[in-house]
Scaffold this motif. Structure first.
Motif, PDB file in Angstrom:
ATOM      1  N   ALA A 135       0.803  -1.194  -0.080  1.00 55.01           N
ATOM      2  CA  ALA A 135       0.133   0.019  -0.035  1.00 55.01           C
ATOM      3  C   ALA A 135       0.763   1.293  -0.197  1.00 55.01           C
ATOM      4  CB  ALA A 135      -0.852   0.004   1.146  1.00 55.01           C
ATOM      5  N   ALA A 136       1.881   1.319   0.692  1.00 53.49           N
ATOM      6  CA  ALA A 136       2.761   2.478   0.836  1.00 53.49           C
ATOM      7  C   ALA A 136       3.474   2.765  -0.342  1.00 53.49           C
ATOM      8  CB  ALA A 136       3.793   2.231   1.804  1.00 53.49           C
ATOM      9  N   LEU A 137       3.789   1.656  -1.386  1.00 49.24           N
ATOM     10  CA  LEU A 137       4.550   1.938  -2.534  1.00 49.24           C
ATOM     11  C   LEU A 137       3.552   2.323  -3.723  1.00 49.24           C
ATOM     12  CD1 LEU A 137       6.894  -1.073  -2.781  1.00 49.24           C
ATOM     13  CD2 LEU A 137       7.564   1.423  -2.390  1.00 49.24           C
ATOM     14  N   HIS A 138       2.259   2.120  -3.327  1.00 48.53           N
ATOM     15  CA  HIS A 138       1.241   2.331  -4.376  1.00 48.53           C
ATOM     16  C   HIS A 138       0.207   3.656  -3.896  1.00 48.53           C
ATOM     17  CE1 HIS A 138       2.589  -1.668  -5.465  1.00 48.53           C
ATOM     18  NE2 HIS A 138       2.549  -1.079  -6.629  1.00 48.53           N
ATOM     19  N   PHE A 139       0.814   4.548  -3.144  1.00 43.86           N
ATOM     20  CA  PHE A 139       0.142   5.730  -2.782  1.00 43.86           C
ATOM     21  C   PHE A 139      -1.211   5.307  -1.987  1.00 43.86           C
ATOM     22  CE2 PHE A 139       2.136   6.094  -6.984  1.00 43.86           C
ATOM     23  CZ  PHE A 139       2.934   7.378  -6.718  1.00 43.86           C
ATOM     24  N   GLY A 140      -1.032   4.330  -0.990  1.00 46.88           N
ATOM     25  CA  GLY A 140      -2.193   4.247  -0.103  1.00 46.88           C
ATOM     26  C   GLY A 140      -3.061   3.240  -0.651  1.00 46.88           C
ATOM     27  N   PHE A 141      -2.977   2.788  -2.044  1.00 46.41           N
ATOM     28  CA  PHE A 141      -4.084   1.737  -2.578  1.00 46.41           C
ATOM     29  C   PHE A 141      -3.361   0.299  -2.662  1.00 46.41           C
ATOM     30  CE2 PHE A 141      -5.107   5.954  -4.652  1.00 46.41           C
ATOM     31  CZ  PHE A 141      -6.440   6.000  -4.408  1.00 46.41           C
ATOM     32  N   ASP A 142      -4.217  -0.602  -2.229  1.00 47.99           N
ATOM     33  CA  ASP A 142      -3.800  -1.879  -2.747  1.00 47.99           C
ATOM     34  C   ASP A 142      -3.823  -2.237  -4.111  1.00 47.99           C
ATOM     35  OD1 ASP A 142      -3.391  -2.712   0.195  1.00 47.99           O
ATOM     36  OD2 ASP A 142      -5.595  -3.027   0.507  1.00 47.99           O
ATOM     37  N   PRO A 143      -2.696  -2.840  -4.582  1.00 48.47           N
ATOM     38  CA  PRO A 143      -2.777  -2.875  -6.199  1.00 48.47           C
ATOM     39  C   PRO A 143      -3.794  -3.811  -6.843  1.00 48.47           C
ATOM     40  CG  PRO A 143      -0.604  -3.153  -5.173  1.00 48.47           C
ATOM     41  CD  PRO A 143      -1.632  -3.009  -3.880  1.00 48.47           C
ATOM     42  N   TRP A 144      -4.211  -4.697  -5.913  1.00 51.52           N
ATOM     43  CA  TRP A 144      -5.461  -5.634  -6.548  1.00 51.52           C
ATOM     44  C   TRP A 144      -6.727  -4.711  -6.957  1.00 51.52           C
ATOM     45  CZ3 TRP A 144     -10.357  -5.533  -4.959  1.00 51.52           C
ATOM     46  CH2 TRP A 144     -10.796  -5.100  -3.642  1.00 51.52           C
ATOM     47  N   THR A 145      -6.786  -3.402  -6.151  1.00 46.88           N
ATOM     48  CA  THR A 145      -8.069  -2.570  -6.568  1.00 46.88           C
ATOM     49  C   THR A 145      -7.757  -2.160  -7.975  1.00 46.88           C
ATOM     50  OG1 THR A 145      -6.937  -0.872  -5.452  1.00 46.88           O
ATOM     51  CG2 THR A 145      -8.425  -2.099  -4.073  1.00 46.88           C
ATOM     52  N   VAL A 146      -6.605  -1.745  -8.403  1.00 49.38           N
ATOM     53  CA  VAL A 146      -6.308  -1.249  -9.524  1.00 49.38           C
ATOM     54  C   VAL A 146      -6.513  -2.257 -10.703  1.00 49.38           C
ATOM     55  CG1 VAL A 146      -4.683  -0.285 -11.082  1.00 49.38           C
ATOM     56  CG2 VAL A 146      -4.577   0.342  -8.557  1.00 49.38           C
ATOM     57  N   ALA A 147      -6.119  -3.407 -10.197  1.00 47.35           N
ATOM     58  CA  ALA A 147      -6.019  -4.615 -11.407  1.00 47.35           C
ATOM     59  C   ALA A 147      -7.483  -4.817 -11.661  1.00 47.35           C
ATOM     60  CB  ALA A 147      -5.535  -5.655 -10.781  1.00 47.35           C
ATOM     61  N   HIS A 148      -8.388  -4.973 -10.649  1.00 50.18           N
ATOM     62  CA  HIS A 148      -9.909  -5.444 -10.654  1.00 50.18           C
ATOM     63  C   HIS A 148     -10.706  -4.287 -11.339  1.00 50.18           C
ATOM     64  CE1 HIS A 148     -10.556  -9.339  -9.458  1.00 50.18           C
ATOM     65  NE2 HIS A 148      -9.241  -9.320  -8.665  1.00 50.18           N
ATOM     66  N   SER A 149     -10.100  -2.926 -11.572  1.00 53.08           N
ATOM     67  CA  SER A 149     -10.924  -1.995 -12.325  1.00 53.08           C
ATOM     68  C   SER A 149     -11.033  -2.242 -13.606  1.00 53.08           C
ATOM     69  CB  SER A 149     -10.122  -0.448 -12.159  1.00 53.08           C
ATOM     70  OG  SER A 149      -8.772  -0.661 -12.880  1.00 53.08           O
ATOM     71  N   PHE A 150     -10.112  -3.281 -14.213  1.00 55.13           N
ATOM     72  CA  PHE A 150     -10.288  -3.744 -15.692  1.00 55.13           C
ATOM     73  C   PHE A 150     -11.097  -5.198 -15.610  1.00 55.13           C
ATOM     74  CE2 PHE A 150      -6.281  -1.368 -15.295  1.00 55.13           C
ATOM     75  CZ  PHE A 150      -6.398  -0.534 -16.244  1.00 55.13           C
ATOM     76  N   ALA A 151     -11.951  -5.448 -14.553  1.00 53.11           N
ATOM     77  CA  ALA A 151     -12.358  -6.658 -14.610  1.00 53.11           C
ATOM     78  C   ALA A 151     -13.552  -6.837 -15.616  1.00 53.11           C
ATOM     79  CB  ALA A 151     -12.961  -7.064 -13.149  1.00 53.11           C
ATOM     80  N   ASP A 152     -14.279  -5.904 -15.755  1.00 50.99           N
ATOM     81  CA  ASP A 152     -15.168  -6.074 -16.807  1.00 50.99           C
ATOM     82  C   ASP A 152     -14.568  -6.429 -18.208  1.00 50.99           C
ATOM     83  OD1 ASP A 152     -17.047  -5.147 -15.253  1.00 50.99           O
ATOM     84  OD2 ASP A 152     -17.146  -3.309 -15.697  1.00 50.99           O
TER      85      ASP A 152
END
Length: 240
Positions: free
Chosen positions: A31-48
């Motif tokens: 989370a610290a390396l990705h500006f407070g976000f868990d990377p999986w949340t970014v990955a799943h933004s493309f889930a559709d």
């Protein structure tokens, strides 16, 4: 086959040697390396746009080819003796060095098992996202559940065992990418695409923190660079 069986036996035994302890540290670092976000949340933004079966084919099918057969491919097709030696060493280093030794030192389960191991709901949204995306109901999800069952029952079988960091999937992809790049510059785009998609999938399916992949890439690149320097040094010592 004997190599795979030995690797799996050691991997399954990791929590008996070093109980899982590093997940909270890894999740916080991620989370610290990705500006407070868990990377999986970014990955799943493309889930559709990503069918679950595509992840399964990529992660279980396409990746398996270099994971198992790269030494055979090298032995059959590569006439460069130095390169053959270097990449056979890298292949073994990836599986044993990363998958057994470093994995034992940083014993961890990964995001998909985080809440089961430590309690709480830190990755509850990931669980929901995996269900929504179809990963949970896929072959990959079945394997994830089976690995956890093996762990809590202290089972031993080929292909079992849980460890998050470093990612052997990303490590193998890095070895393969470097090999393709060395064989031909024309294959560099293919190697980058393969490494990128495997790294993405490892986070998307919840098996790994992004830092697991970063660690694997760094270790493989370092081992590759050291061997390159050794080759240059030995070449300079040869008589003209």
């Amino acid at each position: 086959l004997m190599f795979s069986a030995a690797f799996s036996l050691v991997k399954t035994s990791i929590p008996s040697v070093v109980p899982f302890y590093a997940d909270e540290m890894l999740a916080n670092l991620d989370a610290a390396l990705h500006f407070g976000f868990d990377p999986w949340t970014v990955a799943h933004s493309f889930a559709d746009y990503i069918p679950a079966n595509a992840i399964v084919i990529l992660y279980f099918g396409l990746w398996t080819l270099p994971a198992i057969f790269l030494p055979v491919i090298i032995a059959i097709t590569d006439t460069d003796e130095d390169r053959t030696k270097r990449f056979l060493i890298l292949h073994v280093f990836c599986w044993i060095g990363l998958g057994n030794v470093v994995a034992t030192m940083l014993s961890s389960v990964g995001p998909v098992y985080y809440d089961r191991l430590l309690g709480g709901t830190r990755f509850a949204d990931l669980t929901s996202a995996l269900e929504t995306s179809g990963i949970t109901a896929s072959k990959l999800g079945v394997v994830q559940e089976g690995l956890w069952t093996q762990y809590i029952e202290n089972g031993q079988s080929i292909g079992s065992g849980i460890s998050a960091v470093p990612s052997v999937h990303v490590g193998v992809a890095t070895v393969f990418a470097l090999y393709l790049a060395e064989r031909s510059r024309a294959l560099i785009p293919v190697s980058v695409l393969f490494l990128g998609t495997i790294s993405f999938a490892s986070v998307y399916n919840g098996w790994h923190y992004a830092v697991d992949g970063y660690a694997s890439m760094a270790l493989i690149f370092a081992a590759w660079a050291i061997q390159q320097r050794r080759n240059v040094a030995f070449a300079s010592m040869k008589p003209a």
